[in-house]
Design a protein around this motif. Structure first.
Motif, mmCIF file in Angstrom:
data_model
loop_
_atom_site.group_PDB
_atom_site.id
_atom_site.type_symbol
_atom_site.label_atom_id
_atom_site.label_comp_id
_atom_site.label_asym_id
_atom_site.label_seq_id
_atom_site.Cartn_x
_atom_site.Cartn_y
_atom_site.Cartn_z
ATOM 1 N N GLY A 134 -52.776 8.985 20.437
ATOM 2 C CA GLY A 134 -53.442 7.631 20.853
ATOM 3 C C GLY A 134 -52.379 6.664 21.335
ATOM 4 N N ASN A 135 -51.072 7.001 21.414
ATOM 5 C CA ASN A 135 -50.035 6.134 21.640
ATOM 6 C C ASN A 135 -49.078 6.768 22.696
ATOM 7 N N SER A 136 -49.236 7.993 23.234
ATOM 8 C CA SER A 136 -48.387 8.926 23.887
ATOM 9 C C SER A 136 -48.141 8.028 25.386
ATOM 10 N N ASN A 137 -47.051 8.006 25.810
ATOM 11 C CA ASN A 137 -46.896 7.233 27.030
ATOM 12 C C ASN A 137 -46.468 8.435 28.333
ATOM 13 N N CYS A 138 -47.182 9.671 27.878
ATOM 14 C CA CYS A 138 -47.025 10.658 28.889
ATOM 15 C C CYS A 138 -47.812 10.481 30.355
ATOM 16 N N GLY A 139 -47.361 10.982 31.315
ATOM 17 C CA GLY A 139 -48.308 11.189 32.335
ATOM 18 C C GLY A 139 -48.252 10.228 33.429
ATOM 19 N N LEU B 151 -43.652 2.158 34.560
ATOM 20 C CA LEU B 151 -44.613 3.459 34.970
ATOM 21 C C LEU B 151 -44.072 3.879 35.970
ATOM 22 N N LEU B 152 -43.042 3.494 36.728
ATOM 23 C CA LEU B 152 -42.498 4.155 37.909
ATOM 24 C C LEU B 152 -41.293 5.162 37.504
ATOM 25 N N LYS B 153 -41.185 5.041 36.316
ATOM 26 C CA LYS B 153 -40.023 6.036 35.642
ATOM 27 C C LYS B 153 -40.761 7.310 35.201
ATOM 28 N N PRO B 154 -39.967 8.715 35.318
ATOM 29 C CA PRO B 154 -40.700 9.715 34.435
ATOM 30 C C PRO B 154 -40.761 9.474 33.081
ATOM 31 N N ALA B 155 -41.823 10.109 32.541
ATOM 32 C CA ALA B 155 -42.400 9.828 31.243
ATOM 33 C C ALA B 155 -40.969 9.740 30.175
ATOM 34 N N THR C 251 -45.261 7.717 21.657
ATOM 35 C CA THR C 251 -45.049 9.221 21.275
ATOM 36 C C THR C 251 -44.899 9.577 22.926
ATOM 37 N N GLY C 252 -44.277 10.833 22.872
ATOM 38 C CA GLY C 252 -43.888 11.399 24.268
ATOM 39 C C GLY C 252 -44.920 12.517 24.519
ATOM 40 N N CYS C 253 -44.588 13.477 25.516
ATOM 41 C CA CYS C 253 -45.757 14.632 25.732
ATOM 42 C C CYS C 253 -45.634 15.555 24.976
#
Length: 607
Positions: A580-585, A534-538, A572-574
């Motif tokens: 529903g599965n985006s790890n963006c933000g 989580l501390l990495k850029p998306a 999925t990304g940004c």
């Protein structure tokens, strides 16, 4: 009996032999959290009514083994030795005259067990690592198999009726009952369960509550179905931890429900009961809606469960003998945590701060509702509309809601069902907890007895009751039927707080992070496996990871290898923020140096 079976809802619990596993180490969660309270939390009935225990005890898995052989352990549910029915943690069996119906309680979804070095650690109130969708689908298949042929059903009937040659009329009656139950269950499963599945640790809780309530409860007898109200529940979120739940000023990931008082807690928990298949079959004669007709909610049990949850403290880091905490790093990490957000800090959004004061003078912790660029799909569920209201057409909570139309939003139907049940229970006074008494002194007094309201108490009580759900502004104004009614010279609208709109799409609650080390995967939709990720850029976060109880004490979260479940989350990304599965933000802290990130992680282990 048939009425009970038609009311017995879906999902299921398991009797049979509990899983034999090494005893877990219980994490320290406050001196007041005792074994007696833990046992109560694991088995306290809240009114869920799913399926007859005798049926579950005699169903088979696809491989021919008893469906209850491992006491749900294959789905991640945890053994509960204190339950003499062999049911796992969070499953109950209740009923009179020997008819035991299995239900679910909050600890089934909010008890976590993780493993490090072959040892299990139990975290009460933590997000469960369970595969709820597989459980539902397998139960559907098991009952479907029983009904697939006369031979299969006759074998099942002989076991359920405890007779090698049961009476023919009893077999016919049992088949009618199983058919009736399966019609409702199978309708929900085929229409609601998504592909791909939620997987372990996640579910679309709000979507399933909406589907079960609007699809299974409001239609005509005998099946009560409005099948067209059910749609795919494809907005998975992770189970939250609940040790801070009673004190935060909002709840639900999207923050649509106000929180922090007894009245609001009762509303929150009653909605949960409806979601895990509590019986709810209201009647409406055109003048009076009876919200408690065949309503199985255990109001006393709900009050006692909330009292138990208040006593669960956040878990203390239990791995000191394996990896002792570095005091110097902890101190440095605390300083980083308390920095301004722009400098990589966390406290502005996640620190302990005073929130809204709830009636009567209860101070909450602030849980700000912010959009930090994460997946938006959970908000789509709140917009579900065009749902037939069935028996609740025209239902209204005076001073709080508008009458429901022939069709309405799922959100409004849920709010009316929950608030109507709470108020009616307070009027009846049948063993209702103190929250109901608060309402009875305000709203309910006016409903029954005319203008005899203590205006010093009514407005706050109304504000709390109305804010139990954040209704859309158009639906929150008092009914036009009340516009000319006055109390002590004041118009009713002047006594009601202005409606609070739903949070904007993409905004979610920012919770206090006590015990955050035990809550992986992260973000509201569980799309990030560890705090280190989580501390990495998306763009640099892992795109796939496995889910299970194996724990990584260095990166603080899910270990890379997970032997229990064969399930991989694909994110999925940004570019696909509504999947529903985006790890963006949530890019906060991503610009910290590696040593600073290490220090921050060390501090987060101490919360």
């Amino acid at each position: 009996m048939r009425a009970i079976l038609l009311s017995a809802l879906i999902v299921a619990a398991f009797a049979g032999s509990p899983v034999r596993a090494a005893d877990p180490i219980y994490t320290e969660q406050g001196a007041g959290w005792t074994q007696a309270l833990r046992d109560d939390f694991y088995s306290r009935d809240q009114g869920s009514r799913m399926i007859l225990l005798s049926w579950l005890q005699n169903l088979k898995q696809a491989n021919g083994q008893p469906f209850l052989a491992d006491s749900l352990g294959r789905y991640g549910y945890l053994p509960n030795p204190a339950n003499n029915n062999g049911l796992p943690v969070g499953f109950t069996a209740s009923g009179a005259s020997g008819v035991q119906i299995v239900g679910m309680t909050c600890s089934a979804c909010h008890t976590r067990q993780i493993t490090v070095g072959g040892q299990s650690y139990r975290v009460d109130g933590g997000p469960a690592i369970v595969d709820f969708q597989s459980f539902l689908a397998d139960l559907d298949a098991a009952v479907g198999q029983v009904l697939s042929s006369d031979a299969a059903f006759n074998s099942f009937a002989a076991l359920v009726l405890s007779s090698a040659r049961p009476d023919a009329d009893d077999v016919v009656a049992l088949r009618q009952d199983v058919n009736a139950w399966y019609l409702r269950f199978h309708t929900l499963m085929t229409r609601a369960l998504p592909t791909p599945s939620w997987g372990p640790s996640r579910l679309d809780a709000v979507g399933m509550i909406f589907n079960r309530l609007t699809g299974l409860d409001l239609g005509p007898s005998p099946d009560f179905l409005i099948a067209d109200n059910i749609q795919k529940a494809d907005a998975p979120v992770r189970y939250p931890f609940i040790w801070n739940a009673p004190i935060q000023d909002h709840t639900q990931w999207t923050g649509f429900a106000a929180n922090g008082s007894d009245v609001l807690a009762l509303s929150r928990n009653l909605g949960e009961v409806f979601g895990v298949f509590g019986v709810f079959q209201p009647t409406n004669d055109g003048i009076y809606v009876n919200f408690l007709n065949s309503n199985s909610a255990n109001f006393d049990g709900l009050g006692k469960l909330e009292t138990l949850v208040r006593q669960i403290g956040p878990p203390k880091w239990p791995f000191g003998s394996i990896q002792p905490l570095d005091a110097a790093l902890v101190q440095q990490g605390q300083q980083i945590f308390n920095r301004p957000t722009a400098n990589g800090g966390c406290a502005e959004c996640h620190g302990i701060k005073s929130g809204t004061v709830r009636f009567p003078g209860i101070q909450t912790w602030a849980t700000p509702i912010d959009n930090v660029g994460t997946d938006t799909r959970a908000h789509d569920v709140l917009a579900w509309s065009g749902k037939k209201t069935g028996v609740l057409k025209g239902a209204v909570i005076p001073f709080v809601t508008q009458p429901l139309g022939e069709t309405d939003t799922a959100f409004n139907i849920l709010a009316t069902s929950v608030l109507g049940s709470v108020i009616e229970q307070s009027l009846r006074g049948g063993g209702s907890p103190s929250p109901a008494a608060l309402i009875a002194t305000g709203v309910a007094t006016q409903i029954q007895n005319g203008p005899r309201i203590d205006l010093k108490r009514l407005p706050p009580a109304l504000r709390d009751l109305q804010s139990a759900f954040h209704p859309p502004a158009a639906a929150a104004t008092p009914s036009n039927l009340l516009s000319n009614l006055r109390i002590q010279g004041l118009a009713i609208p002047n006594l009601i707080a202005p409606p609070t709109p739903l949070p904007p799409k993409g905004a979610y609650e920012s919770r206090v992070m006590q015990g955050i080390w035990a809550a992986a995967p992260y973000l509201h939709n569980g799309s990030v496996p560890t705090l280190a990720e989580l501390l990495k850029p998306a763009a640099q976060r892992v795109k796939q990871f496995k889910i299970g109880p194996a724990y990584d004490i260095v990166n603080v979260g899910l270990a890379v290898e997970q032997p229990q479940f064969n399930y991989t989350v694909t994110t999925t990304g940004c570019s696909d923020l509504n999947s529903g599965n985006s790890n963006c933000g949530h890019e906060f802290g991503t610009r910290l140096s590696d040593p600073e990130k290490k220090a921050l992680l060390e501090y987060l282990k101490t919360l």
